[in-house]
Design a protein around this motif. Structure first.
Motif, short mmCIF file in Angstrom:
data_model
loop_
_atom_site.label_atom_id
_atom_site.label_comp_id
_atom_site.label_asym_id
_atom_site.label_seq_id
_atom_site.Cartn_x
_atom_site.Cartn_y
_atom_site.Cartn_z
N PRO A 1 0.73 -1.42 -0.10
CA PRO A 1 -0.11 -0.37 0.32
C PRO A 1 0.13 1.19 0.18
O PRO A 1 2.22 0.97 0.57
CB PRO A 1 -0.38 -0.44 1.44
N SER B 1 0.11 5.58 0.03
CA SER B 1 -0.38 6.78 -0.22
C SER B 1 0.44 8.03 -1.23
O SER B 1 1.27 8.59 -0.44
CB SER B 1 -0.57 7.23 1.19
N ASP C 1 -1.03 10.61 -2.60
CA ASP C 1 -1.39 11.80 -2.99
C ASP C 1 -1.59 12.74 -0.93
O ASP C 1 -1.34 13.91 -1.59
CB ASP C 1 -2.42 11.81 -3.10
N ARG C 2 -1.60 11.58 -0.68
CA ARG C 2 -0.97 12.29 1.32
C ARG C 2 -0.58 11.90 1.74
O ARG C 2 0.12 11.48 3.13
CB ARG C 2 -2.29 13.40 2.21
N PRO C 3 1.64 11.72 1.51
CA PRO C 3 1.79 10.76 2.05
C PRO C 3 2.74 11.79 3.99
O PRO C 3 3.06 12.54 3.55
CB PRO C 3 3.85 10.74 1.39
N ALA D 1 -1.80 1.95 -5.00
CA ALA D 1 -1.62 3.17 -4.57
C ALA D 1 -2.78 4.15 -4.88
O ALA D 1 -2.97 3.43 -5.44
CB ALA D 1 -0.97 4.00 -5.49
N THR D 2 -3.11 5.27 -3.90
CA THR D 2 -4.17 5.93 -3.94
C THR D 2 -4.55 6.64 -5.21
O THR D 2 -5.90 6.97 -5.30
CB THR D 2 -4.01 6.63 -2.80
N GLU D 3 -3.87 6.44 -5.91
CA GLU D 3 -4.07 7.87 -7.27
C GLU D 3 -2.68 6.79 -7.95
O GLU D 3 -2.19 6.67 -7.75
CB GLU D 3 -3.64 8.71 -6.87
N ASP E 1 -8.77 4.27 -4.45
CA ASP E 1 -8.51 5.54 -4.08
C ASP E 1 -9.18 5.14 -2.59
O ASP E 1 -10.27 5.55 -1.08
CB ASP E 1 -9.03 6.96 -3.44
N PRO F 1 -9.93 3.95 0.79
CA PRO F 1 -9.06 3.55 2.76
C PRO F 1 -8.46 2.32 3.12
O PRO F 1 -9.38 1.68 1.88
CB PRO F 1 -10.29 3.75 3.85
N LEU F 2 -7.08 2.28 3.43
CA LEU F 2 -6.57 1.58 3.42
C LEU F 2 -7.39 -0.01 3.51
O LEU F 2 -7.05 -0.82 2.64
CB LEU F 2 -5.01 1.58 4.33
#
Ligand SMILES: Nc1nc2c(ncn2[C@@H]2O[C@H](COP(=O)(O)OP(=O)(O)OP(=O)(O)O)[C@@H](O)[C@H]2O)c(=O)[nH]1
Ligand SMILES: C[C@H](OP(=O)(O)O)C(=O)O
Length: 218
Positions: A6, A8, A10-12, A51-53, A73, A75-76
């Protein structure tokens, strides 16, 4: 073994905001990701980036491999469970591992041990300090994850309630995830890869003047 990583994109790493600017956080998480992917590959795992994006690892100078990328996108927990439901590990198929992208001091040896134990049991868990779940191997199709909070304890309970055997992996290198500024010292002390080099090049060094050793920017 397929290894879901996993990421993130976009908001690391918001919890590193006191130590690193947004663009530095974006760069630093990519160096950690690169180190984790290289160690998984060296240990014989087949990473799939979750990945989230949209994210193209070949655009990233620090990421040495070109793993497949699944974009989700949600939640985890939802994103990982959707993949576990698709894969049905252990149902005539290989186990599936889930490894976080912030295990900056993980080595191929630590992943080899995780994968080996994971093949021998229903669920193998490498807890993070503070009770998270840094890495997991799932060998049964009925297991589902529930991340955040003391997820190590939750995952043990979920497995036990489902009648699955559980093993805990006692590994300093897998227990060390980089969440907060205090964790950066661990990377400088034990890291041998791109993340440690990036921190040094960005001006961080160990400093013991305040008592406990910390990573301080000179
Ligand atoms: N695909 C996916 N990965 C995530 C998500 N949230 C976190 N991750 C990844 O999961 C791992 C553990 O993340 P955390 O340490 O809980 O959170 P973080 O987003 O890295 O950092 P904070 O913003 O400081 O909480 C890291 O590899 C993250 O990149 C998500 O919603 N979706
Ligand atoms: C995803 C979460 O990570 P942490 O926030 O504990 O690093 C967990 O391990 O449950």
């Amino acid at each position: 073994m397929e290894v879901l990583v996993p990421f993130s994109a976009d908001r690391p790493k918001s919890r590193l905001a006191d130590a690193l600017s947004p663009s530095e956080r974006a760069a630093f998480v990519r160096t950690m990701l690169a180190d984790v992917l290289a160690a998984i590959d060296d240990a014989g795992g087949d990473p799939l980036l979750l990945a989230t994006e949209a994210f193209d690892p070949t655009d990233e100078p620090t990421v040495p491999l070109d793993p497949p990328v699944a974009v989700d996108d949600r939640p985890l927990t939802d994103a990982v469970n959707a993949l576990l439901a698709e894969r049905r590990p252990g149902d005539g198929t290989d186990p599936v591992a889930i490894v976080m992208a912030d295990l900056a001091i993980a080595t191929p040896e630590s992943f080899r041990e995780l994968f080996a134990v994971g093949r021998e049991t229903g669920v193998a868990i490498a807890p993070g300090r503070g009770g998270g779940t840094n890495a997991l191997v799932v060998s049964r199709p009925e297991f589902r994850v529930d991340y955040h909070g003391a997820s190590y304890l939750d995952h043990r309970e979920i497995a036990t309630d489902a009648g699955l055997s559980v093993e805990t992996i006692d590994s300093h290198r897998l227990a060390t995830d980089v969440d907060e500024p205090g964790d950066l010292a661990e990377v400088l002390i034990h890291g041998e890869g791109r993340a440690a080099t990036w921190l040094r090049e960005t001006g961080f060094a160990l400093d013991a003047s305040g008592g406990r050793v910390a990573a301080v920017r000179k």
